[in-house]
Write an enzyme that holds these catalytic residues in place. Structure first.
Site, short mmCIF file in Angstrom:
data_model
loop_
_atom_site.label_atom_id
_atom_site.label_comp_id
_atom_site.label_asym_id
_atom_site.label_seq_id
_atom_site.Cartn_x
_atom_site.Cartn_y
_atom_site.Cartn_z
N ASP A 101 -64.37 15.13 0.13
CA ASP A 101 -65.69 15.72 -0.15
C ASP A 101 -66.54 14.68 -0.90
O ASP A 101 -66.03 13.62 -1.29
CB ASP A 101 -65.56 17.00 -0.99
CG ASP A 101 -66.92 17.65 -1.27
OD1 ASP A 101 -67.76 17.70 -0.35
OD2 ASP A 101 -67.15 18.09 -2.42
N SER A 102 -67.80 15.02 -1.12
CA SER A 102 -68.65 14.12 -1.89
C SER A 102 -68.32 14.18 -3.38
O SER A 102 -68.67 13.28 -4.13
CB SER A 102 -70.12 14.51 -1.68
OG SER A 102 -70.32 15.85 -2.10
N CYS A 110 -66.29 19.26 3.36
CA CYS A 110 -67.71 19.15 3.00
C CYS A 110 -68.48 19.63 4.22
O CYS A 110 -68.31 19.09 5.32
CB CYS A 110 -68.03 17.69 2.69
SG CYS A 110 -69.79 17.35 2.49
N THR A 119 -71.67 19.42 4.79
CA THR A 119 -72.67 18.44 5.22
C THR A 119 -72.02 17.40 6.13
O THR A 119 -72.52 17.11 7.22
CB THR A 119 -73.28 17.74 3.98
OG1 THR A 119 -73.69 18.74 3.06
CG2 THR A 119 -74.44 16.87 4.36
N GLU A 165 -71.88 19.80 -10.32
CA GLU A 165 -71.21 18.54 -10.68
C GLU A 165 -71.37 18.23 -12.17
O GLU A 165 -70.55 17.55 -12.75
CB GLU A 165 -71.76 17.37 -9.85
CG GLU A 165 -71.28 17.34 -8.42
CD GLU A 165 -69.80 16.92 -8.24
OE1 GLU A 165 -69.29 16.15 -9.07
OE2 GLU A 165 -69.18 17.39 -7.26
N CYS A 181 -71.48 25.54 1.58
CA CYS A 181 -71.27 24.28 0.89
C CYS A 181 -70.02 24.50 0.04
O CYS A 181 -69.91 25.54 -0.63
CB CYS A 181 -72.47 23.94 0.00
SG CYS A 181 -72.18 22.55 -1.11
N HIS A 206 -69.10 23.33 -2.63
CA HIS A 206 -69.31 23.42 -4.08
C HIS A 206 -69.57 24.87 -4.53
O HIS A 206 -69.26 25.24 -5.65
CB HIS A 206 -70.51 22.58 -4.51
CG HIS A 206 -70.23 21.12 -4.66
ND1 HIS A 206 -70.05 20.29 -3.58
CD2 HIS A 206 -70.09 20.35 -5.76
CE1 HIS A 206 -69.83 19.05 -4.02
NE2 HIS A 206 -69.85 19.06 -5.34
N1 DGL Z 1 -69.61 20.00 -0.82
C1 DGL Z 1 -70.62 19.42 0.03
C2 DGL Z 1 -70.94 20.39 1.16
O1 DGL Z 1 -70.10 21.24 1.44
C3 DGL Z 1 -71.78 19.03 -0.84
C4 DGL Z 1 -72.63 18.04 -0.20
C5 DGL Z 1 -73.43 17.22 -1.16
O2 DGL Z 1 -72.87 16.30 -1.76
O3 DGL Z 1 -74.64 17.45 -1.23
O4 DGL Z 1 -71.95 20.31 1.81
#
Ligand code: DGL
Length: 288
Positions: free
Chosen positions: A11-12, A74, A76, A157, A190, A192
């Site tokens: 993930d990011s 993730c 995205t 975050e 998402c 997060h």
């Molecule tokens: N957890 C990522 C998602 O599911 C977050 C993406 C981001 O870093 O903006 O899209």
């Protein structure tokens, strides 16, 4: 690749931990390698080319672990990059979170003929229309409302939780138009967002199903490993949880341990230039 090889979760940042946690509960004996691209987050405001390049670099870097499966945890990156990641690494088993998320939301919508399904996600995920397509395939008559909620990833975050005033204000504003349209299901598009699941449930009330992809995604991983004969055959003493991050954030292991409910060792810091070098070396190998 053997049954002892790890499952890689990418993930990011912290968001993919929601998926890693579900994998740990569905497959408790597996080794998990987690990668959070914390130096280059958020992905949700970036272009498909950029996000695809980042994730290719990460997979190139982690392939020395001989992963038996890679989860792009993730939305995205799944929405923007999954087909080209599969094309770039045809020998690796790779899955994402959009299909499992759409399946969970379609199931939660139940028998209703024209359920109203709200989807919140990053700008890039919403723009890609990936959820719209995945939901339409399952519930063609559903009324689908899409809304990007770009402030949520950065504030999560930062470690702010559901009692934080800024978080409550942002979530209330974002949910307002969906509440007015009387959604039946809210899909957290998402990885997060499940970190704030309690707040969504509190603000929407019990009549709205709040759904995320973590559980269905973990079950999907189990099904894939079982079909490939790669489920771990040892016991829990074999399991491990190893983290990599691209920015040496002191908050990461603290937040990760708190969220996962078990102690996480300090993450290994991978400097982004190591990822670039790895990726260019792989491209060079392909070219000669
Ligand atoms: N957890 C990522 C998602 O599911 C977050 C993406 C981001 O870093 O903006 O899209």
């Amino acid at each position: 690749v053997t049954h002892q090889s790890p499952i890689v979760v990418i993930d990011s940042g912290l968001g993919g931990l929601t998926v890693a946690r579900a994998i740990r509960s569905v497959l408790p004996n597996e080794r998990i390698v987690y990668f959070g691209d914390t130096a280059r987050l958020p992905y949700g405001s970036k272009s498909a080319v950029t996000v695809t390049t980042f994730v290719k670099q990460i997979i190139g870097y982690l392939r020395s672990h001989c992963p038996k499966h890679i989860v792009i945890a993730c939305n995205t990156a799944t929405a923007l990059a999954l087909p080209s990641l599969r094309a770039e690494f045809p020998d690796l088993s790779i899955s994402g979170v959009i299909d499992p998320g759409a399946r969970a939301a379609a199931e939660a919508a139940g028998e209703k003929l024209r359920p109203v399904i709200g989807v919140i996600a990053t700008e890039a995920t919403i723009r890609s229309k990936a959820y719209e397509r995945a939901l339409r395939r399952r519930r063609n008559h559903a009324h689908i409302l899409l809304r990007s909620t770009p402030l949520l990833v950065p504030i999560i975050e930062e470690g702010r939780d559901m009692n934080d005033t800024v978080v409550r204000l942002a979530v209330a504003q974002y949910l307002q138009p969906l509440v007015e349209r009387k959604i039946d299901v809210l899909l957290l598009g998402c990885t997060h967002y499940p970190l704030l699941k309690g707040l969504f449930v509190e603000m929407l009330g019990m009549a709205v199903h709040v759904i995320d992809s973590a559980q269905t995604c973990a079950e999907d991983v189990r099904r894939r490993l079982s079909a490939a004969g790669l489920l771990h055959r040892g016991d829990v003493s074999d399991r491990s949880f190893q983290c990599y991050v691209t920015d040496d954030s002191p908050k990461f292991s603290e937040l990760a341990s708190k969220f996962l409910g078990f102690e996480v060792d300090p993450p290994t810091w991978v400097k982004p230039e190591e990822l670039y070098n790895q990726h260019s070396a792989a491209l060079l190998r392909q070219a000669i």
